[in-house]
Write a protein that holds these residues in place. Structure first.
Motif, mmCIF file in Angstrom:
data_model
loop_
_atom_site.group_PDB
_atom_site.id
_atom_site.type_symbol
_atom_site.label_atom_id
_atom_site.label_comp_id
_atom_site.label_asym_id
_atom_site.label_seq_id
_atom_site.Cartn_x
_atom_site.Cartn_y
_atom_site.Cartn_z
ATOM 1 N N LEU A 215 -9.921 2.037 3.772
ATOM 2 C CA LEU A 215 -8.680 1.869 2.506
ATOM 3 C C LEU A 215 -9.478 2.244 1.174
ATOM 4 C CD1 LEU A 215 -7.643 -1.776 3.322
ATOM 5 C CD2 LEU A 215 -6.579 0.339 4.134
ATOM 6 N N GLN B 219 -6.920 0.621 -5.050
ATOM 7 C CA GLN B 219 -6.137 1.240 -6.222
ATOM 8 C C GLN B 219 -6.881 0.966 -7.357
ATOM 9 O OE1 GLN B 219 -3.796 3.559 -6.085
ATOM 10 N NE2 GLN B 219 -3.059 3.490 -8.093
ATOM 11 N N TYR C 175 0.784 -1.103 0.157
ATOM 12 C CA TYR C 175 0.197 -0.104 -0.141
ATOM 13 C C TYR C 175 0.907 1.289 -0.055
ATOM 14 C CZ TYR C 175 1.142 0.052 5.067
ATOM 15 O OH TYR C 175 1.869 -0.023 6.262
ATOM 16 N N LYS D 54 -3.806 3.599 0.111
ATOM 17 C CA LYS D 54 -4.286 2.982 -1.332
ATOM 18 C C LYS D 54 -3.742 1.565 -1.170
ATOM 19 C CE LYS D 54 -4.941 7.057 -3.983
ATOM 20 N NZ LYS D 54 -4.254 7.674 -5.239
ATOM 21 N N VAL D 55 -4.306 0.775 -1.438
ATOM 22 C CA VAL D 55 -3.962 -0.806 -1.391
ATOM 23 C C VAL D 55 -3.513 -0.933 -2.861
ATOM 24 C CG1 VAL D 55 -4.710 -3.081 -1.397
ATOM 25 C CG2 VAL D 55 -5.487 -1.606 0.337
#
Length: 56
Positions: free
Chosen positions: A46, A49, A17, A25-26
């Protein structure tokens, strides 16, 4: 620089991340790991992305 989180409980998963002004942002998930599972287990807010890039 990406961060790596290894969750060491009974269900182990790995995520990569980025910490951004918009939030966490994952970027990448291990095989067979769903974004929703990570969201639930971490309890953190989260940003997916993949969905973020598609909406941009």
């Amino acid at each position: 620089m990406p961060h790596v989180f290894d969750h060491g409980n009974a269900l182990k998963f790995r995520i990569i991340y980025h910490i951004t002004p918009e939030g966490i942002k994952v970027v990448e998930l291990a095989d067979k790991v769903e974004f929703e599972e990570v969201q639930q287990k971490t309890g953190a807010s989260l940003i997916n992305q993949q969905q973020y890039l598609q909406s941009a």
